[in-house]
Motif scaffolding. Structure first.
Motif, PDB file in Angstrom:
ATOM      1  N   ASP A  86      46.502  18.437  83.134  1.00  0.00           N
ATOM      2  CA  ASP A  86      47.562  19.202  83.777  1.00  0.00           C
ATOM      3  C   ASP A  86      48.730  18.286  84.124  1.00  0.00           C
ATOM      4  N   ALA A  87      49.720  18.823  84.781  1.00  0.00           N
ATOM      5  CA  ALA A  87      50.930  18.056  85.082  1.00  0.00           C
ATOM      6  C   ALA A  87      50.674  16.897  86.025  1.00  0.00           C
ATOM      7  N   GLN A  88      49.581  16.954  86.788  1.00  0.00           N
ATOM      8  CA  GLN A  88      49.224  15.879  87.723  1.00  0.00           C
ATOM      9  C   GLN A  88      48.265  14.863  87.094  1.00  0.00           C
ATOM     10  N   GLY A  89      47.975  14.994  85.806  1.00  0.00           N
ATOM     11  CA  GLY A  89      47.085  14.055  85.133  1.00  0.00           C
ATOM     12  C   GLY A  89      45.613  14.287  85.419  1.00  0.00           C
ATOM     13  N   ARG A  90      45.260  15.519  85.748  1.00  0.00           N
ATOM     14  CA  ARG A  90      43.858  15.857  86.003  1.00  0.00           C
ATOM     15  C   ARG A  90      43.279  16.628  84.819  1.00  0.00           C
ATOM     16  N   PRO A  91      41.972  16.536  84.595  1.00  0.00           N
ATOM     17  CA  PRO A  91      41.363  17.314  83.510  1.00  0.00           C
ATOM     18  C   PRO A  91      41.528  18.809  83.755  1.00  0.00           C
ATOM     19  N   THR A  92      41.766  19.554  82.700  1.00  0.00           N
ATOM     20  CA  THR A  92      41.890  21.005  82.792  1.00  0.00           C
ATOM     21  C   THR A  92      40.503  21.639  82.868  1.00  0.00           C
ATOM     22  N   PRO A  93      40.410  22.921  83.252  1.00  0.00           N
ATOM     23  CA  PRO A  93      39.093  23.582  83.335  1.00  0.00           C
ATOM     24  C   PRO A  93      38.242  23.496  82.067  1.00  0.00           C
ATOM     25  N   PRO A  94      38.801  23.636  80.842  1.00  0.00           N
ATOM     26  CA  PRO A  94      37.935  23.497  79.660  1.00  0.00           C
ATOM     27  C   PRO A  94      37.315  22.103  79.519  1.00  0.00           C
ATOM     28  N   VAL A  95      38.045  21.077  79.962  1.00  0.00           N
ATOM     29  CA  VAL A  95      37.493  19.718  79.930  1.00  0.00           C
ATOM     30  C   VAL A  95      36.408  19.577  80.987  1.00  0.00           C
ATOM     31  N   VAL A  96      36.677  20.036  82.190  1.00  0.00           N
ATOM     32  CA  VAL A  96      35.695  19.955  83.273  1.00  0.00           C
ATOM     33  C   VAL A  96      34.419  20.704  82.882  1.00  0.00           C
ATOM     34  N   ALA A  97      34.571  21.820  82.177  1.00  0.00           N
ATOM     35  CA  ALA A  97      33.411  22.616  81.753  1.00  0.00           C
ATOM     36  C   ALA A  97      32.698  22.014  80.546  1.00  0.00           C
ATOM     37  N   GLY A  98      33.308  21.016  79.916  1.00  0.00           N
ATOM     38  CA  GLY A  98      32.695  20.388  78.751  1.00  0.00           C
ATOM     39  C   GLY A  98      32.965  21.103  77.446  1.00  0.00           C
ATOM     40  N   LEU A  99      33.757  22.169  77.468  1.00  0.00           N
ATOM     41  CA  LEU A  99      34.089  22.893  76.241  1.00  0.00           C
ATOM     42  C   LEU A  99      35.032  22.074  75.368  1.00  0.00           C
ATOM     43  N   ILE A 119      48.331  -1.941  84.387  1.00  0.00           N
ATOM     44  CA  ILE A 119      47.302  -1.756  85.414  1.00  0.00           C
ATOM     45  C   ILE A 119      47.478  -0.412  86.113  1.00  0.00           C
ATOM     46  N   ARG A 120      48.703  -0.085  86.461  1.00  0.00           N
ATOM     47  CA  ARG A 120      48.952   1.211  87.107  1.00  0.00           C
ATOM     48  C   ARG A 120      48.549   2.367  86.201  1.00  0.00           C
ATOM     49  N   ALA A 121      48.889   2.255  84.929  1.00  0.00           N
ATOM     50  CA  ALA A 121      48.556   3.326  83.991  1.00  0.00           C
ATOM     51  C   ALA A 121      47.050   3.413  83.748  1.00  0.00           C
ATOM     52  N   LEU A 122      46.390   2.275  83.669  1.00  0.00           N
ATOM     53  CA  LEU A 122      44.940   2.281  83.471  1.00  0.00           C
ATOM     54  C   LEU A 122      44.227   2.918  84.657  1.00  0.00           C
ATOM     55  N   GLU A 123      44.743   2.691  85.845  1.00  0.00           N
ATOM     56  CA  GLU A 123      44.143   3.331  87.027  1.00  0.00           C
ATOM     57  C   GLU A 123      44.218   4.851  86.918  1.00  0.00           C
ATOM     58  N   GLY A 124      45.318   5.369  86.368  1.00  0.00           N
ATOM     59  CA  GLY A 124      45.443   6.811  86.176  1.00  0.00           C
ATOM     60  C   GLY A 124      44.474   7.345  85.140  1.00  0.00           C
ATOM     61  N   ILE A 125      44.274   6.595  84.051  1.00  0.00           N
ATOM     62  CA  ILE A 125      43.322   7.018  83.019  1.00  0.00           C
ATOM     63  C   ILE A 125      41.895   6.949  83.560  1.00  0.00           C
ATOM     64  N   LYS A 126      41.618   5.924  84.343  1.00  0.00           N
ATOM     65  CA  LYS A 126      40.290   5.791  84.948  1.00  0.00           C
ATOM     66  C   LYS A 126      40.004   6.988  85.857  1.00  0.00           C
ATOM     67  N   ALA A 127      40.972   7.380  86.668  1.00  0.00           N
ATOM     68  CA  ALA A 127      40.780   8.534  87.551  1.00  0.00           C
ATOM     69  C   ALA A 127      40.572   9.806  86.743  1.00  0.00           C
ATOM     70  N   TYR A 128      41.291   9.938  85.645  1.00  0.00           N
ATOM     71  CA  TYR A 128      41.144  11.107  84.774  1.00  0.00           C
ATOM     72  C   TYR A 128      39.725  11.165  84.208  1.00  0.00           C
ATOM     73  N   GLN A 129      39.220  10.052  83.714  1.00  0.00           N
ATOM     74  CA  GLN A 129      37.865  10.054  83.158  1.00  0.00           C
ATOM     75  C   GLN A 129      36.819  10.300  84.245  1.00  0.00           C
ATOM     76  N   GLU A 130      36.993   9.699  85.397  1.00  0.00           N
ATOM     77  CA  GLU A 130      36.002   9.861  86.458  1.00  0.00           C
ATOM     78  C   GLU A 130      35.937  11.295  86.971  1.00  0.00           C
ATOM     79  N   ALA A 131      36.976  12.073  86.730  1.00  0.00           N
ATOM     80  CA  ALA A 131      36.971  13.478  87.139  1.00  0.00           C
ATOM     81  C   ALA A 131      36.178  14.352  86.170  1.00  0.00           C
ATOM     82  N   ALA A 132      35.903  13.832  84.958  1.00  0.00           N
ATOM     83  CA  ALA A 132      35.112  14.580  83.969  1.00  0.00           C
ATOM     84  C   ALA A 132      34.403  13.597  83.042  1.00  0.00           C
ATOM     85  N   PRO A 133      33.504  12.765  83.582  1.00  0.00           N
ATOM     86  CA  PRO A 133      32.891  11.701  82.771  1.00  0.00           C
ATOM     87  C   PRO A 133      32.034  12.223  81.626  1.00  0.00           C
ATOM     88  N   HIS A 134      31.562  13.455  81.733  1.00  0.00           N
ATOM     89  CA  HIS A 134      30.746  14.054  80.684  1.00  0.00           C
ATOM     90  C   HIS A 134      31.585  14.516  79.499  1.00  0.00           C
TER      91      HIS A 134
END
Length: 253
Positions: free
Chosen positions: A28-41, A84-99
């Motif tokens: 999404d616009a805030q760099g978070r996984p969308t519902p289909p990603v969170v659901a694993g679809l 480093i700043r950008a990697l922290e954002g990608i890390k947070a994105y993955q940690e929100a939907a590690p599966h």
């Protein structure tokens, strides 16, 4: 049925990476996984090489300087801190939907967390921004641990995602890897490697191909180092089917 969105080598082009993820409805616009990603679809695969811009122009853009100088410690620190700043954002994105978010270890990522080799651009510029001995800024420990955990490949239902090629020897970035030309040429010289590995399909980066993503339908693989061409790969996978790959295409954004 699951949709895999595979994105080629990032090389610190983080704005384009996020543009691809938004275009694929994966962020999404805030760099978070969308519902289909969170659901694993939707399964997101980054094919590696998150770090190190590809050329001096990209280093200058990233660092906010007119002309990037590897001999200037300030420039090295600017480049390191921006990544480093950008990697922290990608890390947070993955940690929100590690599966559902998978990041392959590329050789440039490996060179940062295990600095046995000093890599450089095709123009001769060396990647020194994470080397304190040359005035750079070391990668923070939490990011090192995160990157050390990147898999060297992801496999599902005979589909392989790896950074360089289907060869097991190309999963490790050692003297042989860097002395051998085949990691860059196998897809032209010996495309049958995918068949020999018994794969349904293979997805690889590491080598930029003119014209964007290369789809080889005969030998069933894709070369996707094409973020700079603003393309990502979409692959539909149904593990229950005899032919699990139900569709594959390059998507412009």
């Amino acid at each position: 049925m699951r949709k895999f969105i595979a994105i080629g080598d990032v090389h610190a082009d983080f704005a384009t990476l996020w543009a691809a993820l938004r275009a694929a409805s994966c962020a999404d616009a805030q760099g978070r996984p969308t519902p289909p990603v969170v659901a694993g679809l939707y399964q997101v695969v980054l094919i590696g090489d998150l770090v190190h811009p590809k050329n001096e122009r990209e280093y200058a853009r990233l660092s906010g300087v007119e002309r990037f100088d590897t001999g200037n410690p300030d420039h090295l620190r600017y480049a390191a801190m921006a990544q480093i700043r950008a990697l922290e954002g990608i890390k947070a994105y993955q940690e929100a939907a590690p599966h559902a978010v998978h990041i392959i270890l590329g050789n440039h990522d490996d060179a940062v967390v295990d600095p046995s080799y000093v890599l450089g651009t095709s123009g001769g510029l060396k990647h020194l921004e994470f080397d304190p001995e040359h005035g750079g800024q070391a990668l923070p420990e939490d990011l090192c641990v995160w990157m050390q955990g990147f898999p060297r490949e992801v496999r599902l239902a005979g589909v392989q995602f790896a950074h360089a090629s289907p060869l097991p020897a190309h999963l490790y970035y050692d003297d042989l890897f860097y002395a051998d030309h085949s990691p860059k040429r196998w897809f032209k010289d010996t495309p049958e490697y995918v068949d020999m590995a018994g794969l349904s399909f293979g997805v690889y980066g590491h080598t930029q191909v003119e014209g964007g993503i290369l789809l080889n339908e005969v030998h069933r693989f894709a070369m996707i180092d094409a973020l700079q061409s603003r393309e990502y790969l979409e692959l539909l996978l149904d593990p229950e089917q005899a032919n699990p790959v139900q569709g594959v295409r390059a998507v412009p954004f």
